[in-house]
Design an enzyme around this catalytic site. Structure first.
Site, mmCIF file in Angstrom:
data_model
loop_
_atom_site.group_PDB
_atom_site.id
_atom_site.type_symbol
_atom_site.label_atom_id
_atom_site.label_comp_id
_atom_site.label_asym_id
_atom_site.label_seq_id
_atom_site.Cartn_x
_atom_site.Cartn_y
_atom_site.Cartn_z
ATOM 1 N NE ARG A 1 64.968 47.771 -37.089
ATOM 2 C CZ ARG A 1 65.180 48.051 -35.803
ATOM 3 N NH1 ARG A 1 64.260 47.761 -34.900
ATOM 4 N NH2 ARG A 1 66.314 48.588 -35.427
ATOM 5 C CE LYS B 1 57.004 44.166 -57.925
ATOM 6 N NZ LYS B 1 57.214 44.216 -59.387
ATOM 7 C CD GLU C 1 49.955 48.841 -65.263
ATOM 8 O OE1 GLU C 1 50.209 47.665 -65.580
ATOM 9 O OE2 GLU C 1 50.843 49.657 -64.907
ATOM 10 C CE LYS D 1 50.129 43.278 -58.593
ATOM 11 N NZ LYS D 1 50.584 44.645 -58.677
ATOM 12 C CD GLU E 1 59.407 41.504 -60.419
ATOM 13 O OE1 GLU E 1 58.501 42.213 -59.954
ATOM 14 O OE2 GLU E 1 60.236 41.905 -61.248
ATOM 15 N NE ARG F 1 54.578 41.433 -57.772
ATOM 16 C CZ ARG F 1 54.184 41.962 -56.638
ATOM 17 N NH1 ARG F 1 54.339 41.273 -55.517
ATOM 18 N NH2 ARG F 1 53.639 43.165 -56.589
ATOM 19 C CG ASN G 1 57.563 44.280 -63.923
ATOM 20 O OD1 ASN G 1 56.794 45.101 -63.442
ATOM 21 N ND2 ASN G 1 58.401 43.574 -63.193
ATOM 22 C CG HIS H 1 55.623 47.790 -66.307
ATOM 23 N ND1 HIS H 1 54.605 47.185 -67.015
ATOM 24 C CD2 HIS H 1 55.016 48.406 -65.251
ATOM 25 C CE1 HIS H 1 53.449 47.421 -66.407
ATOM 26 N NE2 HIS H 1 53.673 48.151 -65.344
ATOM 27 C CG HIS I 1 59.551 51.510 -65.207
ATOM 28 N ND1 HIS I 1 59.866 50.438 -64.419
ATOM 29 C CD2 HIS I 1 58.263 51.805 -64.916
ATOM 30 C CE1 HIS I 1 58.803 50.086 -63.696
ATOM 31 N NE2 HIS I 1 57.825 50.893 -63.998
ATOM 32 C CG HIS J 1 53.002 53.756 -64.486
ATOM 33 N ND1 HIS J 1 54.326 53.385 -64.579
ATOM 34 C CD2 HIS J 1 52.308 52.611 -64.251
ATOM 35 C CE1 HIS J 1 54.424 52.083 -64.397
ATOM 36 N NE2 HIS J 1 53.214 51.576 -64.200
HETATM 37 P P1 NAD Z 1 48.436 58.951 -59.492
HETATM 38 O O1 NAD Z 1 48.495 58.353 -58.171
HETATM 39 O O2 NAD Z 1 49.356 60.081 -59.804
HETATM 40 O O3 NAD Z 1 46.943 59.435 -59.742
HETATM 41 C C1 NAD Z 1 46.623 60.044 -60.957
HETATM 42 C C2 NAD Z 1 45.940 61.405 -60.760
HETATM 43 O O4 NAD Z 1 44.579 61.170 -60.427
HETATM 44 C C3 NAD Z 1 46.499 62.251 -59.648
HETATM 45 O O5 NAD Z 1 46.491 63.594 -60.051
HETATM 46 C C4 NAD Z 1 45.525 62.033 -58.498
HETATM 47 O O6 NAD Z 1 45.488 63.092 -57.596
HETATM 48 C C5 NAD Z 1 44.231 61.910 -59.247
HETATM 49 N N1 NAD Z 1 43.193 61.118 -58.612
HETATM 50 C C6 NAD Z 1 43.324 59.971 -57.909
HETATM 51 N N2 NAD Z 1 42.127 59.462 -57.639
HETATM 52 C C7 NAD Z 1 41.207 60.316 -58.142
HETATM 53 C C8 NAD Z 1 39.800 60.318 -58.188
HETATM 54 N N3 NAD Z 1 39.077 59.302 -57.711
HETATM 55 N N4 NAD Z 1 39.182 61.365 -58.773
HETATM 56 C C9 NAD Z 1 39.902 62.374 -59.318
HETATM 57 N N5 NAD Z 1 41.239 62.404 -59.341
HETATM 58 C C10 NAD Z 1 41.877 61.387 -58.753
HETATM 59 O O7 NAD Z 1 48.664 57.873 -60.656
HETATM 60 P P2 NAD Z 1 48.213 56.348 -60.822
HETATM 61 O O8 NAD Z 1 48.064 56.154 -62.267
HETATM 62 O O9 NAD Z 1 47.102 56.010 -59.928
HETATM 63 O O10 NAD Z 1 49.476 55.547 -60.304
HETATM 64 C C11 NAD Z 1 50.698 55.597 -60.980
HETATM 65 C C12 NAD Z 1 51.791 55.176 -60.042
HETATM 66 O O11 NAD Z 1 51.557 53.834 -59.628
HETATM 67 C C13 NAD Z 1 53.170 55.202 -60.655
HETATM 68 O O12 NAD Z 1 54.058 55.836 -59.784
HETATM 69 C C14 NAD Z 1 53.521 53.746 -60.804
HETATM 70 O O13 NAD Z 1 54.906 53.516 -60.724
HETATM 71 C C15 NAD Z 1 52.793 53.133 -59.664
HETATM 72 N N6 NAD Z 1 52.515 51.710 -59.812
HETATM 73 C C16 NAD Z 1 52.824 50.899 -58.784
HETATM 74 C C17 NAD Z 1 52.557 49.545 -58.856
HETATM 75 C C18 NAD Z 1 52.827 48.661 -57.678
HETATM 76 O O14 NAD Z 1 52.718 47.435 -57.818
HETATM 77 N N7 NAD Z 1 53.132 49.200 -56.532
HETATM 78 C C19 NAD Z 1 51.964 49.014 -60.011
HETATM 79 C C20 NAD Z 1 51.647 49.874 -61.052
HETATM 80 C C21 NAD Z 1 51.927 51.230 -60.932
HETATM 81 N N1 GLY Z 2 52.993 46.021 -61.220
HETATM 82 C C1 GLY Z 2 53.861 44.901 -61.205
HETATM 83 C C2 GLY Z 2 53.848 44.123 -59.938
HETATM 84 O O1 GLY Z 2 53.118 44.404 -59.031
HETATM 85 O O2 GLY Z 2 54.588 43.196 -59.825
#
Ligand code: NAD
Ligand code: GLY
Length: 356
Positions: free
Chosen positions: A120, A142, A184, A226, A236, A240, A244, A247, A251, A264
């Protein structure tokens, strides 16, 4: 090495963000963030190879286990979370285990969700290694995974205990992933800070050359914006949702073309311009945003996925209320709002590629 420090102000769940060069191996940031003497580092096959050995000594004198997930958005699934939970159970991890997410947004979202579920809720620390994760996903709590029917549909709010951002890790990121992170960054300027937007216009070429000072500046300002929003509206309920911007479209693009096909950040870039196209703003302002997205080497048009398919995918957006899609639109650059009151014809126009 000197870090720039910020605090996400959430009462007894407040936590620090430390941004700097050399942070993976510097100081006691990581060791100080651990809840107990056991830690599971969650990474993926790419990032673990690059950075696990550098990070490990910073954890201090604790039991360290590593799980290397397969790489990619397609693995942001419940079954990947299951594999992390299995590892925690196998290793008899107790309530004081800390999960350390070492990687991009996919690793951070998946590891954070596993941390929210195990017993949990156990402690977790974000060590983001992509630009997107450093400016957005590692901050704010998130966590979650995708469902074939929709992006990030399964998840939980679960704040990390600490976010440790080593800007040096960006040196190994591919150009495509780096540009996706810039989407972003541009978003923050578009919704909240026109001065920052102007700075991005002036410094885009320098940023694309990964100039360390320019990068640190962009990451700091993005995190500041942020942090303020999250502190005001963690769950949110209101403000917040502005984060998006782009987004709802983004999405839908990701879901329609298949997770991982469009990154993304790429989907968000095109999505921001679709939202700008729907917004009642001056053409010059819209064009300013198009030019900045273009200068960052990001897509300015949606894929030819078909307006009907994109509309269908948007029905499962988390901002939908009473079957009405709610969009984040612009009053002007730097001033965004959420609305369910939009012109359907404007939405249709936004969903079609312009052929530009
Ligand atoms: P990702 O995590 O897939 O990373 C992108 C690529 O880069 C991957 O192939 C990874 O292995 C590689 N990589 C990572 N760090 C590296 C480094 N230092 N050197 C070389 N390669 C590296 O993608 P992302 O763009 O980081 O994240 C996208 C995800 O984040 C989506 O799923 C999206 O929905 C999510 N997201 C979440 C939030 C949130 O608030 N939680 C906000 C925005 C996006
Ligand atoms: N990426 C949108 C949020 O964190 O709310």
């Amino acid at each position: 090495m000197s870090a720039y420090n910020l605090t996400v102000d959430l009462g007894d769940r407040s936590y620090p963000i430390a941004i700097g060069s050399g942070m993976l191996s510097a100081g006691s940031y990581l060791a100080d963030a651990l809840a107990g003497s056991q830690c599971l580092v969650v990474s993926n096959v790419t990032v673990a190879q690059l950075y696990f050995q550098e990070l490990k000594p910073s954890l201090g004198d604790v039991t360290v286990d590593l799980i290397e997930l397969p790489d990619g958005e397609a693995h942001k699934t419940v079954s990947t979370v299951q594999s992390i939970l299995d590892r925690l159970v196998e290793s008899k991890a107790g309530r004081d285990v800390t999960i350390v997410a070492l990687g991009g947004g996919v690793v951070g979202d998946v590891a954070g969700f596993a941390a929210a579920c195990y017993m949990r809720g156990v402690a977790f620390v974000q060590v983001p290694t992509t630009l997107l994760a450093q400016v957005d996903s590692s901050v704010g709590g998130k966590t979650g995974v995708n469902h074939p029917g929709g992006k990030n549909l399964i998840g939980a709010f679960h704040q990390p205990r600490s976010v440790i951002i080593d800007t040096d890790t960006l040196s190994t990121l591919s150009d495509r992933e780096f540009r996706a992170g810039l989407a972003e960054v541009i978003k923050y300027g578009a919704i909240a800070d026109t001065e920052f937007l102007g700075w991005l216009e002036e410094n885009m070429a320098t940023l694309l050359n990964r100039d360390p000072e320019a990068l640190a500046c962009a990451i700091r300002r993005s995190c500041e914006i942020k942090v303020d929003v999250v502190a005001e509206d963690e769950r949110e309920a209101g403000k917040r949702a502005l984060l998006n911007f782009g987004h709802t479209f983004g999405h839908a693009i990701e879901n329609t073309v298949g997770y991982g096909e469009w990154l993304h950040g790429e989907a968000v870039a095109a999505g921001m311009l679709m939202a700008a196209a729907m917004s009642d703003i001056e053409d010059a302002e819209r064009q300013r945003l198009v030019s900045l997205v273009e200068a960052a080497g990001l897509p300015v048009d949606p894929p030819a996925a078909g307006a009907a398919n994109l509309r269908e995918a948007m029905k499962l957006d988390k901002k939908v209320q009473s079957n009405k899609i709610r969009f984040v639109l612009l009053r002007r650059l730097g001033d965004a709002f959420v609305t369910a009151d939009y012109d359907d014809a404007a939405l249709d126009r936004a969903l079609e590629p312009t052929g530009a």
